[in-house]
Design a protein around this motif. Structure first.
Motif, PDB file in Angstrom:
ATOM      1  N   GLY A 117       0.776  -1.230   0.000  1.00  0.00           N
ATOM      2  CA  GLY A 117       0.000   0.000   0.000  1.00  0.00           C
ATOM      3  C   GLY A 117       0.810   1.285   0.000  1.00  0.00           C
ATOM      4  N   PHE A 118       2.144   1.202   0.186  1.00  0.00           N
ATOM      5  CA  PHE A 118       2.879   2.474   0.107  1.00  0.00           C
ATOM      6  C   PHE A 118       3.701   2.545  -1.162  1.00  0.00           C
ATOM      7  N   ASP A 119       3.857   3.772  -1.661  1.00  0.00           N
ATOM      8  CA  ASP A 119       4.619   3.998  -2.881  1.00  0.00           C
ATOM      9  C   ASP A 119       6.097   4.029  -2.511  1.00  0.00           C
ATOM     10  N   ILE A 120       6.873   3.123  -3.086  1.00  0.00           N
ATOM     11  CA  ILE A 120       8.279   3.051  -2.680  1.00  0.00           C
ATOM     12  C   ILE A 120       9.070   4.286  -3.125  1.00  0.00           C
ATOM     13  N   TYR A 121       8.492   5.078  -4.031  1.00  0.00           N
ATOM     14  CA  TYR A 121       9.120   6.342  -4.419  1.00  0.00           C
ATOM     15  C   TYR A 121       8.459   7.533  -3.733  1.00  0.00           C
ATOM     16  N   GLY A 122       7.553   7.246  -2.814  1.00  0.00           N
ATOM     17  CA  GLY A 122       6.839   8.320  -2.136  1.00  0.00           C
ATOM     18  C   GLY A 122       7.729   9.056  -1.148  1.00  0.00           C
ATOM     19  N   PRO A 123       7.245  10.198  -0.651  1.00  0.00           N
ATOM     20  CA  PRO A 123       8.032  10.982   0.299  1.00  0.00           C
ATOM     21  C   PRO A 123       8.221  10.216   1.613  1.00  0.00           C
ATOM     22  N   GLY A 124       9.379  10.388   2.200  1.00  0.00           N
ATOM     23  CA  GLY A 124       9.617   9.820   3.526  1.00  0.00           C
ATOM     24  C   GLY A 124       9.926   8.337   3.546  1.00  0.00           C
ATOM     25  N   VAL A 125      10.104   7.729   2.362  1.00  0.00           N
ATOM     26  CA  VAL A 125      10.425   6.300   2.372  1.00  0.00           C
ATOM     27  C   VAL A 125      11.869   6.093   2.842  1.00  0.00           C
ATOM     28  N   ASP A 126      12.046   5.146   3.739  1.00  0.00           N
ATOM     29  CA  ASP A 126      13.370   4.792   4.234  1.00  0.00           C
ATOM     30  C   ASP A 126      13.980   3.802   3.229  1.00  0.00           C
ATOM     31  N   VAL A 127      14.902   4.308   2.409  1.00  0.00           N
ATOM     32  CA  VAL A 127      15.426   3.489   1.308  1.00  0.00           C
ATOM     33  C   VAL A 127      16.237   2.300   1.836  1.00  0.00           C
ATOM     34  N   ILE A 128      16.923   2.512   2.950  1.00  0.00           N
ATOM     35  CA  ILE A 128      17.699   1.397   3.529  1.00  0.00           C
ATOM     36  C   ILE A 128      16.756   0.278   3.967  1.00  0.00           C
ATOM     37  N   ALA A 129      15.678   0.658   4.612  1.00  0.00           N
ATOM     38  CA  ALA A 129      14.693  -0.342   5.053  1.00  0.00           C
ATOM     39  C   ALA A 129      14.051  -1.020   3.841  1.00  0.00           C
ATOM     40  N   LEU A 130      13.798  -0.223   2.814  1.00  0.00           N
ATOM     41  CA  LEU A 130      13.216  -0.787   1.588  1.00  0.00           C
ATOM     42  C   LEU A 130      14.138  -1.851   0.997  1.00  0.00           C
ATOM     43  N   ARG A 131      15.430  -1.537   0.966  1.00  0.00           N
ATOM     44  CA  ARG A 131      16.381  -2.488   0.362  1.00  0.00           C
ATOM     45  C   ARG A 131      16.493  -3.753   1.198  1.00  0.00           C
ATOM     46  N   LYS A 132      16.214  -3.660   2.478  1.00  0.00           N
ATOM     47  CA  LYS A 132      16.197  -4.871   3.305  1.00  0.00           C
ATOM     48  C   LYS A 132      14.992  -5.740   2.961  1.00  0.00           C
ATOM     49  N   ARG A 133      13.894  -5.092   2.679  1.00  0.00           N
ATOM     50  CA  ARG A 133      12.701  -5.859   2.278  1.00  0.00           C
ATOM     51  C   ARG A 133      12.859  -6.496   0.921  1.00  0.00           C
ATOM     52  N   MET A 134      13.693  -5.881   0.088  1.00  0.00           N
ATOM     53  CA  MET A 134      13.874  -6.326  -1.302  1.00  0.00           C
ATOM     54  C   MET A 134      15.318  -6.761  -1.475  1.00  0.00           C
ATOM     55  N   GLY A 135      15.642  -7.953  -1.011  1.00  0.00           N
ATOM     56  CA  GLY A 135      17.022  -8.438  -1.076  1.00  0.00           C
ATOM     57  C   GLY A 135      17.438  -8.661  -2.516  1.00  0.00           C
ATOM     58  N   MET A 136      18.686  -8.357  -2.816  1.00  0.00           N
ATOM     59  CA  MET A 136      19.138  -8.429  -4.217  1.00  0.00           C
ATOM     60  C   MET A 136      20.287  -9.423  -4.366  1.00  0.00           C
ATOM     61  N   VAL A 137      20.205 -10.227  -5.402  1.00  0.00           N
ATOM     62  CA  VAL A 137      21.277 -11.161  -5.749  1.00  0.00           C
ATOM     63  C   VAL A 137      21.704 -10.847  -7.178  1.00  0.00           C
ATOM     64  N   PHE A 138      23.001 -10.702  -7.368  1.00  0.00           N
ATOM     65  CA  PHE A 138      23.506 -10.203  -8.640  1.00  0.00           C
ATOM     66  C   PHE A 138      24.004 -11.331  -9.538  1.00  0.00           C
ATOM     67  N   GLN A 139      24.327 -10.930 -10.752  1.00  0.00           N
ATOM     68  CA  GLN A 139      24.808 -11.850 -11.771  1.00  0.00           C
ATOM     69  C   GLN A 139      26.080 -12.580 -11.327  1.00  0.00           C
ATOM     70  N   LYS A 140      27.027 -11.782 -10.846  1.00  0.00           N
ATOM     71  CA  LYS A 140      28.285 -12.366 -10.415  1.00  0.00           C
ATOM     72  C   LYS A 140      28.226 -12.446  -8.894  1.00  0.00           C
ATOM     73  N   PRO A 141      28.494 -13.630  -8.325  1.00  0.00           N
ATOM     74  CA  PRO A 141      28.457 -13.703  -6.859  1.00  0.00           C
ATOM     75  C   PRO A 141      29.386 -12.644  -6.261  1.00  0.00           C
ATOM     76  N   ASN A 142      28.920 -11.935  -5.248  1.00  0.00           N
ATOM     77  CA  ASN A 142      29.740 -10.866  -4.668  1.00  0.00           C
ATOM     78  C   ASN A 142      29.881 -11.008  -3.152  1.00  0.00           C
ATOM     79  N   PRO A 143      30.435 -12.166  -2.710  1.00  0.00           N
ATOM     80  CA  PRO A 143      30.669 -12.286  -1.268  1.00  0.00           C
ATOM     81  C   PRO A 143      31.688 -11.246  -0.822  1.00  0.00           C
ATOM     82  N   PHE A 144      31.557 -10.800   0.423  1.00  0.00           N
ATOM     83  CA  PHE A 144      32.560  -9.883   0.957  1.00  0.00           C
ATOM     84  C   PHE A 144      33.819 -10.683   1.298  1.00  0.00           C
ATOM     85  N   ALA A 145      34.964  -9.993   1.295  1.00  0.00           N
ATOM     86  CA  ALA A 145      36.233 -10.650   1.610  1.00  0.00           C
ATOM     87  C   ALA A 145      36.341 -10.833   3.117  1.00  0.00           C
TER      88      ALA A 145
END
Ligand SMILES: Nc1ncnc2c1ncn2[C@@H]1O[C@H](COP(=O)(O)OP(=O)(O)O)[C@@H](O)[C@H]1O
Ligand SMILES: [Mg+2]
Length: 277
Positions: A96-124
């Motif tokens: 129900g909320f617009d992810i581009y709306g005002p006041g959205v916490d982008v860090i929290a949004l990115r936690k809800r939307m976990g991302m996996v990339f083309q090339k595995p990118n484990p941290f060292a």
């Protein structure tokens, strides 16, 4: 021909309206994309995208290179925000909320939307520290809590049996396929609602690919998964619904069987039967 030239191709104007016959999940919509357009500078990369991503299901995005699949995927967690001179119109709603709306916490949004990339990118760092990372960022320090979360995430990512005796070893010592499952474990450790995967198997051999595909099927239900893939057989194997994109538009969006065996749109038919791509 450059990708940009493809997008501005006059043929884009001739793309037919979307054929829409999606298979709906019992739990409804997790991402509701409404008339969403996106420009990189003066170049429009997405045109009036309308899409309801079903909760708990696996949704594939397919289409020729440069058609906007990654751009759309990155719009779901606002990764595109990192690009200069980007603008958008329309709306992407979740719960129900617009992810581009005002006041959205982008860090929290990115936690809800976990991302996996083309090339595995484990941290060292160690396997354990990779998976514990998102929790530590959140301020979790208690060892028992971290231990349990690390085990749970590695179990979910079907990596626990291979990793449990080497948790303190560097993640960079894992095989490519194991590294990709580790990245999935790290995404899962954030307790996301959606997993976004951008060609997650394109750097992997067939056996590692099969493991990731099995994992995607196992994670569906608990998570909603959106996967960009250039492999039509992979889309057919893993997804409930498939969106076919062409020149920045969704041309067809529907249940995967129909998209591949009986598409409503002639251009989809040409693509899935290999007549262009
Ligand atoms: N960061 C960027 N800046 C400018 N243009 C971009 C950027 N990323 C992608 N594009 C352009 O947007 C279009 C869609 O690209 P992309 O989403 O990567 O397609 P796909 O994932 O389907 O191959 C292409 O024309 C590409 O060149
Ligand atoms: Mg891409």
């Amino acid at each position: 021909m450059t990708d940009t030239a493809t997008i501005t191709d006059p043929a884009a104007a001739a793309v037919e309206p979307t054929a829409y016959h999606v298979r709906e999940g019992g739990d409804g919509t997790v991402l509701d994309v409404q008339d969403f357009s996106l420009w990189y500078g003066n170049t429009q990369a997405l045109f009036d995208v309308n899409l309801k991503i079903q909760k708990g299901m696996v949704t594939s995005l397919i289409g020729p290179s440069g058609c906007g699949k990654s751009t759309l995927l990155r719009s779901f967690n606002r990764m595109n925000d990192l690009v200069d001179d980007l603008h958008i119109s329309g709306r992407i709603a979740t719960d129900g909320f617009d992810i581009y709306g005002p006041g959205v916490d982008v860090i929290a949004l990115r936690k809800r939307m976990g991302m996996v990339f083309q090339k595995p990118n484990p941290f060292a760092m160690s396997i354990y520290d990779n998976v514990a990372y998102p929790l530590r960022v959140d301020g979790v320090t208690k060892k028992s809590v971290l231990d349990e979360a690390v085990e749970r995430a590695l179990q979910s990512a079907a990596l626990w049996d291979e990793a449990k005796d080497r948790l303190q070893q560097s993640a960079l010592g894992l095989s490519g396929g194991q590294q990709q499952r580790l990245c999935i474990a790290r995404a899962v450790a954030s307790d996301p609602e959606v997993l976004l995967m951008d060609e997650p198997c394109s750097a992997l051999d067939p056996i590692a690919t099969a493991k990731i595909e099995n994992l995607i099927s196992a994670l569906a239900g608990e998570y909603s998964i959106v996967i960009v893939t250039h492999s039509m057989s992979q889309a057919a194997r893993v997804s409930h619904n498939t969106g076919f994109m062409y020149l920045g538009r969704i041309v067809e969006y529907g249940d995967t069987d129909t998209v591949f065996t009986n598409p409503r749109n002639a251009r989809t038919d040409d693509y899935v039967t290999g007549r262009f791509g």
